[in-house]
Design a protein around this motif. Structure first.
Motif, PDB file in Angstrom:
ATOM      1  N   LYS A 143       2.012  24.056  -7.074  1.00  0.00           N
ATOM      2  CA  LYS A 143       2.819  22.904  -6.692  1.00  0.00           C
ATOM      3  C   LYS A 143       4.266  23.220  -7.023  1.00  0.00           C
ATOM      4  N   CYS A 144       5.147  22.944  -6.074  1.00  0.00           N
ATOM      5  CA  CYS A 144       6.557  23.280  -6.266  1.00  0.00           C
ATOM      6  C   CYS A 144       7.414  22.352  -5.408  1.00  0.00           C
ATOM      7  N   GLY A 145       8.561  21.975  -5.917  1.00  0.00           N
ATOM      8  CA  GLY A 145       9.482  21.138  -5.158  1.00  0.00           C
ATOM      9  C   GLY A 145      10.313  21.911  -4.154  1.00  0.00           C
ATOM     10  N   ASN A 146      10.269  23.221  -4.195  1.00  0.00           N
ATOM     11  CA  ASN A 146      11.132  24.054  -3.365  1.00  0.00           C
ATOM     12  C   ASN A 146      10.291  24.816  -2.336  1.00  0.00           C
TER      13      ASN A 146
ATOM     14  N   ILE B  84      -2.760  28.736   2.482  1.00  0.00           N
ATOM     15  CA  ILE B  84      -2.626  27.450   3.153  1.00  0.00           C
ATOM     16  C   ILE B  84      -1.466  26.676   2.517  1.00  0.00           C
ATOM     17  N   VAL B  85      -0.483  26.312   3.319  1.00  0.00           N
ATOM     18  CA  VAL B  85       0.638  25.499   2.835  1.00  0.00           C
ATOM     19  C   VAL B  85       0.303  24.035   3.093  1.00  0.00           C
ATOM     20  N   ASP B  86       0.480  23.209   2.076  1.00  0.00           N
ATOM     21  CA  ASP B  86       0.196  21.774   2.136  1.00  0.00           C
ATOM     22  C   ASP B  86      -1.171  21.478   2.748  1.00  0.00           C
ATOM     23  N   PRO B  87      -2.241  21.943   2.091  1.00  0.00           N
ATOM     24  CA  PRO B  87      -3.577  21.717   2.639  1.00  0.00           C
ATOM     25  C   PRO B  87      -3.915  20.232   2.710  1.00  0.00           C
ATOM     26  N   VAL B  88      -4.667  19.862   3.732  1.00  0.00           N
ATOM     27  CA  VAL B  88      -5.102  18.478   3.886  1.00  0.00           C
ATOM     28  C   VAL B  88      -6.100  18.127   2.784  1.00  0.00           C
TER      29      VAL B  88
ATOM     30  N   PHE C   5       0.842  -1.200   0.000  1.00  0.00           N
ATOM     31  CA  PHE C   5       0.000   0.000   0.000  1.00  0.00           C
ATOM     32  C   PHE C   5       0.876   1.249   0.000  1.00  0.00           C
ATOM     33  N   TYR C   6       1.869   1.274   0.872  1.00  0.00           N
ATOM     34  CA  TYR C   6       2.779   2.416   0.952  1.00  0.00           C
ATOM     35  C   TYR C   6       3.503   2.627  -0.378  1.00  0.00           C
ATOM     36  N   GLU C   7       4.062   1.562  -0.923  1.00  0.00           N
ATOM     37  CA  GLU C   7       4.801   1.681  -2.180  1.00  0.00           C
ATOM     38  C   GLU C   7       3.919   2.194  -3.304  1.00  0.00           C
ATOM     39  N   ASN C   8       2.692   1.700  -3.376  1.00  0.00           N
ATOM     40  CA  ASN C   8       1.745   2.166  -4.387  1.00  0.00           C
ATOM     41  C   ASN C   8       1.444   3.648  -4.211  1.00  0.00           C
ATOM     42  N   GLN C   9       1.150   4.042  -2.992  1.00  0.00           N
ATOM     43  CA  GLN C   9       0.786   5.433  -2.726  1.00  0.00           C
ATOM     44  C   GLN C   9       1.965   6.384  -2.940  1.00  0.00           C
ATOM     45  N   ILE C  10       3.144   5.992  -2.526  1.00  0.00           N
ATOM     46  CA  ILE C  10       4.304   6.876  -2.668  1.00  0.00           C
ATOM     47  C   ILE C  10       4.649   7.049  -4.146  1.00  0.00           C
ATOM     48  N   ASN C  11       4.481   5.997  -4.949  1.00  0.00           N
ATOM     49  CA  ASN C  11       4.713   6.125  -6.395  1.00  0.00           C
ATOM     50  C   ASN C  11       3.690   7.049  -7.046  1.00  0.00           C
ATOM     51  N   LEU C  12       2.429   6.941  -6.634  1.00  0.00           N
ATOM     52  CA  LEU C  12       1.402   7.847  -7.155  1.00  0.00           C
ATOM     53  C   LEU C  12       1.699   9.287  -6.764  1.00  0.00           C
ATOM     54  N   ARG C  13       2.111   9.500  -5.525  1.00  0.00           N
ATOM     55  CA  ARG C  13       2.417  10.854  -5.065  1.00  0.00           C
ATOM     56  C   ARG C  13       3.589  11.447  -5.841  1.00  0.00           C
ATOM     57  N   LYS C  14       4.570  10.644  -6.141  1.00  0.00           N
ATOM     58  CA  LYS C  14       5.711  11.128  -6.932  1.00  0.00           C
ATOM     59  C   LYS C  14       5.273  11.453  -8.359  1.00  0.00           C
ATOM     60  N   GLN C  15       4.487  10.571  -8.955  1.00  0.00           N
ATOM     61  CA  GLN C  15       4.023  10.757 -10.333  1.00  0.00           C
ATOM     62  C   GLN C  15       3.177  12.017 -10.482  1.00  0.00           C
ATOM     63  N   PHE C  16       2.292  12.284  -9.521  1.00  0.00           N
ATOM     64  CA  PHE C  16       1.380  13.422  -9.629  1.00  0.00           C
ATOM     65  C   PHE C  16       1.863  14.668  -8.875  1.00  0.00           C
ATOM     66  N   ARG C  17       3.107  14.616  -8.396  1.00  0.00           N
ATOM     67  CA  ARG C  17       3.732  15.759  -7.719  1.00  0.00           C
ATOM     68  C   ARG C  17       2.936  16.209  -6.499  1.00  0.00           C
ATOM     69  N   TYR C  18       2.722  15.277  -5.593  1.00  0.00           N
ATOM     70  CA  TYR C  18       2.087  15.575  -4.308  1.00  0.00           C
ATOM     71  C   TYR C  18       3.115  15.417  -3.202  1.00  0.00           C
ATOM     72  N   PRO C  19       2.845  16.036  -2.042  1.00  0.00           N
ATOM     73  CA  PRO C  19       3.770  15.849  -0.914  1.00  0.00           C
ATOM     74  C   PRO C  19       3.973  14.356  -0.641  1.00  0.00           C
ATOM     75  N   PRO C  20       5.155  13.955  -0.261  1.00  0.00           N
ATOM     76  CA  PRO C  20       6.303  14.739   0.174  1.00  0.00           C
ATOM     77  C   PRO C  20       7.249  15.164  -0.943  1.00  0.00           C
TER      78      PRO C  20
END
Length: 126
Positions: free
Chosen positions: A93-96, A119-123, A14-29
């Protein structure tokens, strides 16, 4: 896929799937998100304020040569009318984080009362 992993109690997958999606769509972290919402009893005032903020954002990005920012909007907020106020939203959305802080600080200077939310990093982005 996430529901499947949760049903199987497979936390690692589950974690690996979610972290890959977050990276692909440029979401935190992997990126930082800044949401700005304008709100006013008169729709035209909320939109006018958002257009002013968009100009500020564009000026800062051009002046500082920020080149890794994705801008979504401005657009009506998902909850367009809330507590008798019309709302518009813009999401960056920004990496910096420093670039997000510079833009957020400049927008906060333009706030008048509660007509602008920053709002920074809104829920959620409602």
């Amino acid at each position: 896929a996430g529901v499947k992993y949760a049903a199987e109690y497979n936390a690692k997958s589950f974690y690996e799937n979610q972290i890959n999606l977050r990276k692909q769509f440029r979401y935190p972290p992997f990126t930082r998100i800044l949401q700005i919402i304008t709100q006013h009893e008169k729709q035209e005032n909320s939109l006018k304020k958002m257009n002013e903020i968009k100009k500020i954002i564009d000026t800062i990005i051009n002046k500082n040569k920020f080149n890794d920012i994705n801008i979504l909007g401005p657009a009506p907020a998902p909850l367009f009318k809330l507590r008798n106020k019309y709302r518009y939203s813009i999401i960056l959305k920004c990496g910096n984080i420093n670039e997000i802080k510079i833009i957020g600080a400049a927008v906060k200077k333009e706030r008048r009362g509660n007509d602008v939310l920053v709002i920074v990093d809104p829920v959620n982005t409602l």
